[in-house]
Design a protein around this motif. Sequence first.
Motif, PDB file in Angstrom:
ATOM      1  N   VAL A 206      55.810  14.304  67.919  1.00 21.42           N
ATOM      2  CA  VAL A 206      55.403  15.136  68.829  1.00 21.42           C
ATOM      3  C   VAL A 206      54.501  14.525  69.866  1.00 21.42           C
ATOM      4  CG1 VAL A 206      54.076  17.447  69.425  1.00 21.42           C
ATOM      5  CG2 VAL A 206      55.550  17.210  67.254  1.00 21.42           C
ATOM      6  N   ILE A 207      54.921  14.759  71.078  1.00 20.67           N
ATOM      7  CA  ILE A 207      54.367  14.143  72.416  1.00 20.67           C
ATOM      8  C   ILE A 207      53.526  15.712  73.140  1.00 20.67           C
ATOM      9  CG2 ILE A 207      54.052  12.702  74.392  1.00 20.67           C
ATOM     10  CD1 ILE A 207      55.076  11.482  71.748  1.00 20.67           C
ATOM     11  N   ALA A 208      52.526  15.642  73.099  1.00 24.40           N
ATOM     12  CA  ALA A 208      51.731  16.988  73.513  1.00 24.40           C
ATOM     13  C   ALA A 208      50.986  16.764  74.674  1.00 24.40           C
ATOM     14  CB  ALA A 208      51.030  17.626  72.505  1.00 24.40           C
ATOM     15  N   ASP A 261      54.858  13.169  61.787  1.00 24.58           N
ATOM     16  CA  ASP A 261      54.280  11.803  61.182  1.00 24.58           C
ATOM     17  C   ASP A 261      53.533  11.189  62.139  1.00 24.58           C
ATOM     18  OD1 ASP A 261      55.817  12.006  59.151  1.00 24.58           O
ATOM     19  OD2 ASP A 261      57.558  11.170  59.583  1.00 24.58           O
ATOM     20  N   LEU A 262      53.822  11.350  63.595  1.00 23.99           N
ATOM     21  CA  LEU A 262      52.915  10.969  64.809  1.00 23.99           C
ATOM     22  C   LEU A 262      52.847  12.222  65.751  1.00 23.99           C
ATOM     23  CD1 LEU A 262      51.618   8.710  66.415  1.00 23.99           C
ATOM     24  CD2 LEU A 262      53.857   8.246  66.966  1.00 23.99           C
ATOM     25  N   TYR A 263      51.525  12.142  66.157  1.00 18.22           N
ATOM     26  CA  TYR A 263      51.316  13.193  67.227  1.00 18.22           C
ATOM     27  C   TYR A 263      50.452  12.444  68.356  1.00 18.22           C
ATOM     28  CZ  TYR A 263      49.455  17.774  69.307  1.00 18.22           C
ATOM     29  OH  TYR A 263      49.383  18.910  69.987  1.00 18.22           O
ATOM     30  N   ILE A 264      50.934  12.755  69.682  1.00 16.19           N
ATOM     31  CA  ILE A 264      50.449  11.836  70.907  1.00 16.19           C
ATOM     32  C   ILE A 264      49.797  13.065  71.618  1.00 16.19           C
ATOM     33  CG2 ILE A 264      50.500  10.148  72.566  1.00 16.19           C
ATOM     34  CD1 ILE A 264      52.710   8.746  70.972  1.00 16.19           C
ATOM     35  N   LYS A 282      50.245  13.395  60.400  1.00 20.05           N
ATOM     36  CA  LYS A 282      49.750  12.223  59.632  1.00 20.05           C
ATOM     37  C   LYS A 282      49.047  11.171  60.292  1.00 20.05           C
ATOM     38  CE  LYS A 282      53.698  12.852  56.419  1.00 20.05           C
ATOM     39  NZ  LYS A 282      54.114  14.385  56.954  1.00 20.05           N
ATOM     40  N   VAL A 283      49.482  10.941  61.778  1.00 20.76           N
ATOM     41  CA  VAL A 283      48.872  10.001  62.598  1.00 20.76           C
ATOM     42  C   VAL A 283      48.693  10.687  63.760  1.00 20.76           C
ATOM     43  CG1 VAL A 283      48.811   7.476  63.718  1.00 20.76           C
ATOM     44  CG2 VAL A 283      49.834   7.956  61.395  1.00 20.76           C
ATOM     45  N   ILE A 284      47.306  10.659  64.325  1.00 28.94           N
ATOM     46  CA  ILE A 284      47.060  11.244  65.670  1.00 28.94           C
ATOM     47  C   ILE A 284      46.633  10.166  66.765  1.00 28.94           C
ATOM     48  CG2 ILE A 284      45.567  12.989  66.890  1.00 28.94           C
ATOM     49  CD1 ILE A 284      45.357  14.429  64.042  1.00 28.94           C
ATOM     50  N   VAL A 285      47.384  10.083  67.802  1.00 30.16           N
ATOM     51  CA  VAL A 285      46.925   9.387  68.889  1.00 30.16           C
ATOM     52  C   VAL A 285      46.526  10.004  70.057  1.00 30.16           C
ATOM     53  CG1 VAL A 285      47.729   7.586  70.376  1.00 30.16           C
ATOM     54  CG2 VAL A 285      48.472   7.608  68.244  1.00 30.16           C
ATOM     55  N   ALA A 286      45.184   9.996  70.418  1.00 29.66           N
ATOM     56  CA  ALA A 286      44.762  10.755  71.566  1.00 29.66           C
ATOM     57  C   ALA A 286      44.694   9.770  72.834  1.00 29.66           C
ATOM     58  CB  ALA A 286      43.486  11.279  71.295  1.00 29.66           C
ATOM     59  N   ILE A 287      45.082  10.416  73.836  1.00 29.67           N
ATOM     60  CA  ILE A 287      44.902   9.691  75.178  1.00 29.67           C
ATOM     61  C   ILE A 287      44.245  10.644  76.197  1.00 29.67           C
ATOM     62  CG2 ILE A 287      46.142   8.601  77.010  1.00 29.67           C
ATOM     63  CD1 ILE A 287      48.565   8.293  75.500  1.00 29.67           C
ATOM     64  N   ASN A 288      43.177  10.299  76.432  1.00 28.22           N
ATOM     65  CA  ASN A 288      42.265  11.094  77.562  1.00 28.22           C
ATOM     66  C   ASN A 288      41.181  10.310  78.384  1.00 28.22           C
ATOM     67  OD1 ASN A 288      40.255  13.169  78.271  1.00 28.22           O
ATOM     68  ND2 ASN A 288      41.429  14.608  77.142  1.00 28.22           N
TER      69      ASN A 288
END
Length: 325
Positions: A206-208, A261-264, A282-288
């Motif tokens: 998921v790309i949010a 599995d992957l949340y960006i 399961k894996v969270i990537v944050a861009i801010n």
Amino acid sequence: MSRKVVVLGETRDGALRNVSFEAIAAGKTVAEGGEVVAVLVGESVGALTNDLIHYGADRVVTVEDAKLASYTPDGFSQAVLAVIDAESPEALVFGHTSLGKDLSPKIASKLNSGLISDVTAIESAGGNIVFTRPIYSGKAFEKKIVTDGLIFASVRPNNITPLEKDESRTGEVSSLSVEIKDLRTIVKEVVRKATEGVDLSEAKVVIAGGRGVKSAEGFEPLKELANVLGGAVGASRGACDADYCDYSLQIGQTGKVVTPDLYIACGISGAIQHLAGMSNSKVIVAINKDPEANIFKVADYGIVGDLFDVVPMLTEEFKKLKVNA
């Protein structure tokens, strides 16, 4: 003890939803060697029964009627209750989807049964089936068992691993004739506002986007990244309120709950209401751009930077990886 378990299969656009196979796997655990009976309700669902057997169902019962072409609580509850009456199961397993969240409490009420909703794990321990579910917006988990009566649970999508598909498996397929009557709701037309592609609630990636995307056009880089990764695009409440996207994409306490599995998270500050809908990914990537953003507290990986610089770079790198794979 072995049990007969009835599992509700779900369809969308003429195909089975992945949560159907997850519910069968959950049903297998609950059955403890007993029989798992999958149920399909709709207008023309007979062609979909083999996949349910290939993924572990021992039998499939269909209820077909033109009045069941679209979901209505009255129609589906009549169909499912008729199957339950015919099968007399010891347990029921539904998906904790929009349909399941609406239908399961109605069925439980009719059966005078308890309901363990939003289950994320199931195990057999000490002679009991133990269900784990999140509480307090995902901040804690509780374990529950059923001490008396019907075992009834709904499972959160993307948490129970489906069994391996075995096309050599065979099982009985039967149909049950049910008179669907006294419908208080009739669906004339279904207007879909969700984006095309992967179902957000079942997506593995998921790309949010949040308010940081700045406009509806700001979601375009996110959509491109989602396409490369075979994922879905979601949004925070702030992005929806700002009219950058439709509310069908909203993730959070008042939106969809996702566990990919992957949340960006792109340009999302990390309000507690949003975290309630994705913190179990399961894996969270944050861009801010803000290094103090709350989203970094739950992220496994953090990138401090402008999403309009970072997301295109990620997209290009993933494209290279796919070419070289």
